[in-house]
Design an enzyme around this catalytic site. Structure first.
Site, PDB file in Angstrom:
ATOM      1  N   GLY A  56      45.512 -60.591   7.536  1.00  0.00           N
ATOM      2  CA  GLY A  56      45.308 -59.352   6.827  1.00  0.00           C
ATOM      3  C   GLY A  56      45.272 -59.481   5.475  1.00  0.00           C
ATOM      4  O   GLY A  56      46.019 -58.599   4.759  1.00  0.00           O
ATOM      5  N   GLY A  71      45.302 -56.376   2.554  1.00  0.00           N
ATOM      6  CA  GLY A  71      46.087 -55.545   2.918  1.00  0.00           C
ATOM      7  C   GLY A  71      47.271 -55.101   1.945  1.00  0.00           C
ATOM      8  O   GLY A  71      47.668 -56.240   1.171  1.00  0.00           O
ATOM      9  N   ALA A 119      59.479 -56.993  14.223  1.00  0.00           N
ATOM     10  CA  ALA A 119      60.368 -55.984  14.030  1.00  0.00           C
ATOM     11  C   ALA A 119      59.583 -54.930  13.283  1.00  0.00           C
ATOM     12  O   ALA A 119      58.715 -55.333  12.575  1.00  0.00           O
ATOM     13  CB  ALA A 119      61.544 -56.496  13.152  1.00  0.00           C
ATOM     14  N   GLY A 120      59.835 -53.677  13.574  1.00  0.00           N
ATOM     15  CA  GLY A 120      59.168 -52.536  12.866  1.00  0.00           C
ATOM     16  C   GLY A 120      59.587 -52.308  11.542  1.00  0.00           C
ATOM     17  O   GLY A 120      59.089 -51.666  10.693  1.00  0.00           O
ATOM     18  N   HIS A 132      56.446 -41.801   4.558  1.00  0.00           N
ATOM     19  CA  HIS A 132      55.716 -42.825   4.111  1.00  0.00           C
ATOM     20  C   HIS A 132      54.424 -42.177   3.284  1.00  0.00           C
ATOM     21  O   HIS A 132      53.938 -41.429   3.504  1.00  0.00           O
ATOM     22  CB  HIS A 132      55.114 -43.534   5.356  1.00  0.00           C
ATOM     23  N   LYS A 191      49.232 -44.464   5.821  1.00  0.00           N
ATOM     24  CA  LYS A 191      49.802 -44.960   6.902  1.00  0.00           C
ATOM     25  C   LYS A 191      49.168 -44.322   8.211  1.00  0.00           C
ATOM     26  O   LYS A 191      48.998 -43.175   8.264  1.00  0.00           O
ATOM     27  CB  LYS A 191      51.621 -44.619   6.956  1.00  0.00           C
TER      28      LYS A 191
HETATM   29  N1  LIG Z   1      57.565 -54.281   9.853  1.00  0.00           N
HETATM   30  C1  LIG Z   1      57.498 -54.108   8.687  1.00  0.00           C
HETATM   31  O1  LIG Z   1      58.562 -54.511   7.739  1.00  0.00           O
HETATM   32  C2  LIG Z   1      56.344 -53.295   7.939  1.00  0.00           C
HETATM   33  C3  LIG Z   1      56.552 -53.052   6.545  1.00  0.00           C
HETATM   34  C4  LIG Z   1      55.142 -52.692   5.906  1.00  0.00           C
HETATM   35  C5  LIG Z   1      54.166 -52.520   6.812  1.00  0.00           C
HETATM   36  N2  LIG Z   1      54.148 -52.643   8.281  1.00  0.00           N
HETATM   37  C6  LIG Z   1      53.091 -52.322   9.142  1.00  0.00           C
HETATM   38  O2  LIG Z   1      52.048 -53.395   8.818  1.00  0.00           O
HETATM   39  C7  LIG Z   1      50.906 -52.982   9.286  1.00  0.00           C
HETATM   40  C8  LIG Z   1      49.774 -53.496   7.859  1.00  0.00           C
HETATM   41  O3  LIG Z   1      50.235 -52.289   6.839  1.00  0.00           O
HETATM   42  P1  LIG Z   1      49.685 -52.344   5.434  1.00  0.00           P
HETATM   43  O4  LIG Z   1      50.010 -51.297   4.598  1.00  0.00           O
HETATM   44  O5  LIG Z   1      49.560 -53.803   4.913  1.00  0.00           O
HETATM   45  O6  LIG Z   1      47.997 -51.901   5.969  1.00  0.00           O
HETATM   46  P2  LIG Z   1      46.605 -52.287   5.351  1.00  0.00           P
HETATM   47  O7  LIG Z   1      45.602 -51.340   5.912  1.00  0.00           O
HETATM   48  O8  LIG Z   1      46.790 -52.225   3.773  1.00  0.00           O
HETATM   49  O9  LIG Z   1      46.271 -53.831   5.560  1.00  0.00           O
HETATM   50  C9  LIG Z   1      45.935 -54.035   7.064  1.00  0.00           C
HETATM   51  C10 LIG Z   1      44.804 -55.498   6.865  1.00  0.00           C
HETATM   52  O10 LIG Z   1      44.776 -56.048   8.125  1.00  0.00           O
HETATM   53  C11 LIG Z   1      43.294 -56.526   7.975  1.00  0.00           C
HETATM   54  N3  LIG Z   1      42.856 -56.680   9.510  1.00  0.00           N
HETATM   55  C12 LIG Z   1      42.698 -55.598  10.174  1.00  0.00           C
HETATM   56  N4  LIG Z   1      42.123 -56.148  11.246  1.00  0.00           N
HETATM   57  C13 LIG Z   1      42.188 -57.472  11.272  1.00  0.00           C
HETATM   58  C14 LIG Z   1      41.792 -58.613  11.891  1.00  0.00           C
HETATM   59  N5  LIG Z   1      41.157 -58.467  13.342  1.00  0.00           N
HETATM   60  N6  LIG Z   1      41.882 -59.794  11.692  1.00  0.00           N
HETATM   61  C15 LIG Z   1      42.703 -60.127  10.322  1.00  0.00           C
HETATM   62  N7  LIG Z   1      42.839 -58.981   9.644  1.00  0.00           N
HETATM   63  C16 LIG Z   1      42.697 -57.614  10.213  1.00  0.00           C
HETATM   64  C17 LIG Z   1      42.703 -55.252   7.324  1.00  0.00           C
HETATM   65  O11 LIG Z   1      41.450 -55.664   6.825  1.00  0.00           O
HETATM   66  C18 LIG Z   1      43.704 -55.193   5.964  1.00  0.00           C
HETATM   67  O12 LIG Z   1      43.652 -56.215   5.061  1.00  0.00           O
HETATM   68  C19 LIG Z   1      51.041 -51.383   9.663  1.00  0.00           C
HETATM   69  O13 LIG Z   1      50.950 -51.459  11.121  1.00  0.00           O
HETATM   70  C20 LIG Z   1      52.380 -51.257   8.921  1.00  0.00           C
HETATM   71  O14 LIG Z   1      52.793 -50.015   9.569  1.00  0.00           O
HETATM   72  C21 LIG Z   1      55.343 -53.000   8.731  1.00  0.00           C
HETATM   73  O1  LIG Z   2      53.884 -48.961   4.967  1.00  0.00           O
HETATM   74  C1  LIG Z   2      54.026 -48.858   6.154  1.00  0.00           C
HETATM   75  O2  LIG Z   2      53.192 -48.777   6.923  1.00  0.00           O
HETATM   76  C2  LIG Z   2      55.420 -49.444   6.578  1.00  0.00           C
HETATM   77  N1  LIG Z   2      55.455 -49.651   8.223  1.00  0.00           N
HETATM   78  C3  LIG Z   2      56.681 -49.953   8.757  1.00  0.00           C
HETATM   79  C4  LIG Z   2      57.018 -48.680   9.430  1.00  0.00           C
HETATM   80  O3  LIG Z   2      56.090 -48.494  10.449  1.00  0.00           O
HETATM   81  O4  LIG Z   2      58.181 -48.347   9.842  1.00  0.00           O
HETATM   82  C5  LIG Z   2      57.857 -50.314   7.742  1.00  0.00           C
HETATM   83  C6  LIG Z   2      57.893 -49.414   6.618  1.00  0.00           C
HETATM   84  C7  LIG Z   2      56.435 -49.400   5.682  1.00  0.00           C
END
Ligand SMILES: NC(=O)c1ccc[n+]([C@@H]2O[C@H](COP(=O)([O-])OP(=O)(O)OC[C@H]3O[C@@H](n4cnc5c(N)ncnc54)[C@H](O)[C@@H]3O)[C@@H](O)[C@H]2O)c1
Ligand SMILES: O=C(O)C1=N[C@H](C(=O)O)CCC1
Length: 269
Positions: free
Chosen positions: A11, A14, A125-126, A158, A162
């Site tokens: 990704g 993203g 991890a979430g 958020h 999201k």
């Molecule tokens: N655990 C954490 O600490 C944490 C922190 C931030 C975000 N997140 C999570 O991470 C995820 C992404 O967040 P984001 O804000 O970067 O989203 P985003 O929409 O900006 O990015 C997602 C990316 O994934 C790509 N993607 C989708 N399907 C794909 C595939 N089959 N193969 C490869 N790439 C693919 C999309 O094209 C995009 O570039 C969400 O689920 C969010 O909740 C978790």
């Molecule tokens: O930007 C997001 O999407 C985030 N996702 C994680 C969540 O679902 O808790 C962590 C915080 C940012």
């Protein structure tokens, strides 16, 4: 082949993907071994540096996970549930540590990840930040110390893009609060109040989600009792906290046996 561990970013275009491309490239303890995007994405075939509007860095974005992972020991994945579940099997075949930040995974997704973790290291991890993992520990401790007169509510905020709610972090905090009381979250979670809901049930854990603007991520765990309230709060102001945790998890995971791990394991909390 290099002795420095190679990490692939899934990704890559993203919000988290771009951050991770920068963090992995700039970290002397690892190297960017690949950049993955979904089939049909406009970045596929481009140098990932150029695609980000910067100088080329010699890594071409691909939509082929095996190709991306051919010279990698880890893959960091912040994408979407279907993409993450599909990648888990391939990462296991490639013997690459799979670090999963993706949220919104359902029970079926989680059982597929458990199956993949029989053959490979998965760290999921979430929330990958140190601060939230510490908050999770504190939540369990406070929940254990208070009796049922204290109602537990989790409020999260958020950005407007999201797509899942409650956030992965809110669910992590809810699990910790339930654990502190010796309960299972799925038995006591109130996830969507609207209309005539009736009075709050004792022992339930409530979730509320705010979505707007460019809020990076904010979480309050409220313990509301008779005559007093305790509020534990984490405010993220920079996504790099999640990215740094993910890179740490990938490097840590390279020394572990196959299995499912989380950030508590990585951070030793
Ligand atoms: N655990 C954490 O600490 C944490 C922190 C931030 C975000 N997140 C999570 O991470 C995820 C992404 O967040 P984001 O804000 O970067 O989203 P985003 O929409 O900006 O990015 C997602 C990316 O994934 C790509 N993607 C989708 N399907 C794909 C595939 N089959 N193969 C490869 N790439 C693919 C999309 O094209 C995009 O570039 C969400 O689920 C969010 O909740 C978790
Ligand atoms: O930007 C997001 O999407 C985030 N996702 C994680 C969540 O679902 O808790 C962590 C915080 C940012």
């Amino acid at each position: 082949m290099s002795d420095i561990p190679g990490i692939v970013v899934n990704g890559a275009s993203g919000r988290m993907g771009r951050m991770l491309v920068n963090l992995v490239s700039e970290n002397p303890a690892c190297r960017l071994a690949g950049a993955l995007e979904r089939p049909g994405h406009e970045w596929v075939g481009l140098d990932v540096g150029t695609a980000m509007g910067k100088p080329a860095i010699g890594v071409t974005v691909t939509d082929d996970p095996l190709e991306a992972m051919k010279d990698a020991q880890g893959v960091i994945d912040f994408t979407a549930p279907a993409a993450t579940v599909a990648l888990a099997e391939i990462a296991a075949q490639a013997r690459a540590v799979h670090v999963i930040g993706t949220t919104g995974l359902d029970e079926d997704d989680l059982s597929k990840l458990e199956a993949a973790a029989r053959h490979a290291v998965i760290v999921r991890a979430g929330n990958m930040s140190f601060g939230v993992n510490l908050l999770t520990k504190l939540t369990e401790t406070v929940s254990k110390a208070l009796d049922m007169e204290f109602d537990i509510e989790i409020v999260e905020a958020h950005h407007k893009h999201k797509v899942d709610a409650p956030s992965g972090t809110a669910l992590m905090l809810g699990e910790a609060a339930a654990e502190g009381r010796g309960l299972r979250l799925d038995k006591v979670a109130d996830r969507g109040r609207d209309g005539i809901t009736g009075e709050r049930e004792e022992g339930h854990i409530g979730f509320s989600a705010i979505r707007g603007g460019d809020i990076v991520g904010e979480h309050d765990v409220i313990f509301a009792g008779p005559g007093e309230r305790i509020i534990l709060r984490h405010v993220a102001t920079d996504r790099a906290i999640f990215g740094r945790g993910a890179v740490k998890a990938a490097l840590w995971g390279m020394g572990q046996k196959p299995g499912s791990y989380d950030m508590m394991d990585v951070l030793g909390l």
